[in-house]
Design a protein around this motif. Structure first.
Motif, mmCIF file in Angstrom:
data_model
loop_
_atom_site.group_PDB
_atom_site.id
_atom_site.type_symbol
_atom_site.label_atom_id
_atom_site.label_comp_id
_atom_site.label_asym_id
_atom_site.label_seq_id
_atom_site.Cartn_x
_atom_site.Cartn_y
_atom_site.Cartn_z
ATOM 1 N N ALA A 77 10.752 -8.154 17.749
ATOM 2 C CA ALA A 77 9.864 -9.628 17.955
ATOM 3 C C ALA A 77 9.824 -9.612 16.293
ATOM 4 O O ALA A 77 9.940 -8.786 14.908
ATOM 5 N N VAL A 78 9.148 -10.419 15.477
ATOM 6 C CA VAL A 78 9.636 -11.042 14.316
ATOM 7 C C VAL A 78 8.079 -11.406 14.038
ATOM 8 O O VAL A 78 7.247 -12.288 14.556
ATOM 9 N N PRO A 79 7.372 -11.414 12.328
ATOM 10 C CA PRO A 79 8.094 -10.482 11.680
ATOM 11 C C PRO A 79 8.272 -9.092 12.147
ATOM 12 O O PRO A 79 7.264 -8.145 13.439
ATOM 13 N N ALA A 80 9.534 -7.938 11.008
ATOM 14 C CA ALA A 80 9.663 -6.575 12.230
ATOM 15 C C ALA A 80 8.464 -5.694 10.941
ATOM 16 O O ALA A 80 7.986 -5.286 11.488
ATOM 17 N N SER A 81 8.012 -6.113 10.206
ATOM 18 C CA SER A 81 7.274 -5.264 9.744
ATOM 19 C C SER A 81 6.574 -6.532 8.478
ATOM 20 O O SER A 81 5.954 -7.337 8.717
ATOM 21 N N ALA A 82 5.008 -6.147 7.970
ATOM 22 C CA ALA A 82 3.841 -7.039 7.859
ATOM 23 C C ALA A 82 2.882 -6.186 6.845
ATOM 24 O O ALA A 82 3.219 -4.516 6.750
ATOM 25 N N THR A 83 3.228 -6.885 5.206
ATOM 26 C CA THR A 83 2.507 -5.453 4.114
ATOM 27 C C THR A 83 0.916 -6.345 3.928
ATOM 28 O O THR A 83 0.921 -7.405 4.561
ATOM 29 N N PHE A 84 0.002 -5.426 4.317
ATOM 30 C CA PHE A 84 -1.553 -5.798 3.977
ATOM 31 C C PHE A 84 -1.277 -4.923 1.566
ATOM 32 O O PHE A 84 -1.244 -3.818 1.596
ATOM 33 N N VAL A 85 -2.827 -5.272 1.258
ATOM 34 C CA VAL A 85 -3.783 -4.631 -0.201
ATOM 35 C C VAL A 85 -4.712 -4.163 0.464
ATOM 36 O O VAL A 85 -5.760 -4.727 0.414
ATOM 37 N N ASP A 130 -13.137 1.617 -7.787
ATOM 38 C CA ASP A 130 -13.171 0.281 -7.807
ATOM 39 C C ASP A 130 -12.064 -0.489 -8.327
ATOM 40 O O ASP A 130 -11.710 -0.245 -9.402
ATOM 41 N N GLY A 131 -12.089 -1.002 -7.630
ATOM 42 C CA GLY A 131 -11.805 -2.539 -8.709
ATOM 43 C C GLY A 131 -9.521 -2.193 -7.765
ATOM 44 O O GLY A 131 -8.497 -2.743 -8.148
ATOM 45 N N GLU A 132 -8.922 -0.961 -7.395
ATOM 46 C CA GLU A 132 -7.752 -0.420 -7.095
ATOM 47 C C GLU A 132 -7.418 -1.250 -5.880
ATOM 48 O O GLU A 132 -7.924 -1.365 -5.503
ATOM 49 N N ARG A 133 -5.923 -1.391 -6.059
ATOM 50 C CA ARG A 133 -5.120 -2.224 -5.071
ATOM 51 C C ARG A 133 -4.217 -0.997 -4.530
ATOM 52 O O ARG A 133 -3.523 -0.833 -5.735
ATOM 53 N N VAL A 134 -4.352 -0.563 -3.294
ATOM 54 C CA VAL A 134 -3.259 -0.517 -2.898
ATOM 55 C C VAL A 134 -2.806 -1.007 -1.633
ATOM 56 O O VAL A 134 -2.643 -1.305 -0.517
ATOM 57 N N PRO A 135 -1.496 -1.326 -1.725
ATOM 58 C CA PRO A 135 -0.222 -1.599 -0.740
ATOM 59 C C PRO A 135 0.108 -0.318 0.491
ATOM 60 O O PRO A 135 0.106 0.440 0.063
ATOM 61 N N VAL A 136 -0.099 -1.347 1.401
ATOM 62 C CA VAL A 136 -0.179 -0.503 3.440
ATOM 63 C C VAL A 136 0.728 -1.695 3.672
ATOM 64 O O VAL A 136 1.156 -2.709 4.370
ATOM 65 N N THR A 137 2.311 -1.253 3.970
ATOM 66 C CA THR A 137 2.977 -1.540 5.362
ATOM 67 C C THR A 137 3.244 -1.096 6.234
ATOM 68 O O THR A 137 2.762 0.194 6.130
#
Length: 308
Positions: A110-118, A96-103
Motif C-alpha cells: 500500500a501507499v505510502p510505502a514509508s513515513a517520516t517523523f521528527v 532539549d530542542g534536538e530534532r531526530v528524524p525517524v523513518t
C-alpha cells in the motif's frame, strides 16, 4: 531571609505587567492519544512528536513494519519493533530542542510505502501514544479524537479567560493589590547561593534569588530572578519558555518569563520567572528549566530552587 518594605515592592510589581510573548520553535504536545493520517497524494511536512529522555513513545500503525531507520540510534535506550508497533525510549544523550528524524517502512504494497517523523526533545512534555493510519479512521476512533479535542479546547478557553482577566486589570503595585497577592507580610526574598548549574548549560547563571508574596485568603505569587550570561562568541540566545519540576518530575503550571528579548554574546541579562502560588504551594526543591527560541540553542537547567 529578608522582608521587603512596601517601597521596595516596586521592582517585583513590574512582574505583574503584561508582556508580549514570542513564539517558541517547539511543537505543541498533545497530552492524550494523538492521531496522524498519512496521505500519499500530496507531500507534507513530517509530523513532529514531543519526546523526553527516559520516557517511552509508542507508535501504532495500521500495517506491519518492515524496518525502522532512526538517526543517531545509539542515543536511544530502546528502539523496538513488534509487528505494527514501534517503541522508542530516548537517553539523556539527547538534549532539549534536538530534532531526530525517524523513518518507518511498511511490509505491504500500500501507499505510502514509508513515513517520516521528527522527534523533538521537549524540556517538560512528552507524547506517549500515537496512532498512525494510511486509511480512513473508524467511527470509534473519530469520536475518541473529537472528545479529546473538546476537552483540550475547554481547557484552552479557561486558561484564556484567566489570562484576559489578569491582563485587563491594573498593573504594577496596584495590580498586585487588586489581585489579592499582597498581605501584611509584603514580599519575602531568599538568596539561593547553592543552586546547582548542570553541565552543558548554554548560559552561565549568577545572582539567583527567589520571591514569595502571600495575600488575601492565602493567594500569592512566587518568582525566581537570575542573571544569565551568554558566553562570548556564541549566537544570541532568546528566552522562549520555562518550567519548574518537582522531585517527582511534576510540573508547576502557568509560568511566565520576562523579558523575552535576545541575550547578545558576552552580555548578561536579568531574567525573571513567575507564577501564581498559594501559601502552601511551591514548597520544597525544584528544578528550573529554561529553553531558547532558537532551535538547537540549548537550555539552562538549575537544580535546588526553593522559595521562602
Amino acid at each position: 531571609m529578608l522582608v521587603f518594605s512596601s517601597t521596595s515592592l516596586l521592582g517585583l510589581a513590574l512582574l505583574a505587567a503584561p508582556v508580549g510573548a514570542e513564539q517558541s520553535p517547539l511543537p505543541v504536545c498533545e497530552s492524550g492519544t494523538r492521531y496522524i493520517e498519512l496521505d500519499a497524494t500530496r507531500p507534507s511536512t513530517p509530523p513532529e512528536l514531543c519526546i523526553r529522555p527516559e520516557l517511552s513513545l509508542n507508535l501504532f500503525f495500521d500495517a506491519k513494519l518492515a524496518r525502522v531507520v532512526v538517526e543517531g540510534q545509539e542515543r536511544f535506550r530502546r528502539v523496538k519493533v513488534v509487528d505494527d508497533t514501534l517503541t522508542l525510549v530516548a537517553s539523556e544523550a539527547l538534549h532539549d530542542g534536538e530534532r531526530v528524524p525517524v523513518t518507518v517502512y511498511f511490509q505491504d504494497d500500500a501507499v505510502p510505502a514509508s513515513a517520516t517523523f521528527v522527534l523533538v526533545v521537549h524540556p517538560t512534555q512528552a507524547e506517549r501514544q500515537v496512532e498512525v493510519s494510511r486509511h480512513e479512521r473508524t467511527v470509534a476512533s473519530l469520536r475518541q479524537g473529537e472528545q479529546q479535542a473538546r476537552a483540550e479546547a475547554q481547557q484552552c478557553r479557561e486558561e484564556k479567560a484567566r489570562l484576559q482577566a489578569e491582563c485587563s486589570g491594573p498593573v504594577g503595585l496596584t495590580g498586585l493589590i487588586a489581585n489579592g497577592w499582597l498581605g501584611e507580610k509584603n514580599v519575602v526574598v531568599r538568596v539561593l547561593p547553592d543552586v546547582a548549574e548542570r553541565p552543558g548549560n548554554a548560559l552561565k547563571t549568577s545572582s539567583v534569588r527567589s520571591y514569595r508574596t502571600v495575600g488575601l485568603q492565602g493567594r500569592g505569587r512566587v518568582a525566581v530572578e537570575m542573571t544569565l550570561v551568554n558566553p562570548p562568541g556564541m549566537p544570541p540566545w532568546t528566552p522562549a519558555g520555562a518550567a519548574l519540576l518537582g522531585s517527582k518530575q511534576e510540573e508547576l503550571p502557568g509560568l511566565t518569563v520576562w523579558p523575552l528579548k535576545p541575550i547578545p554574546p558576552g552580555e548578561p541579562q536579568i531574567i525573571t520567572v513567575e507564577m501564581n502560588a498559594a501559601a502552601d504551594e511551591a514548597q520544597g526543591a525544584f528544578t528550573l528549566k529554561l529553553w531558547a527560541k532558537e532551535a538547537g540553542a540549548g537550555g539552562v537547567n538549575l537544580d535546588g530552587v526553593t522559595f521562602p
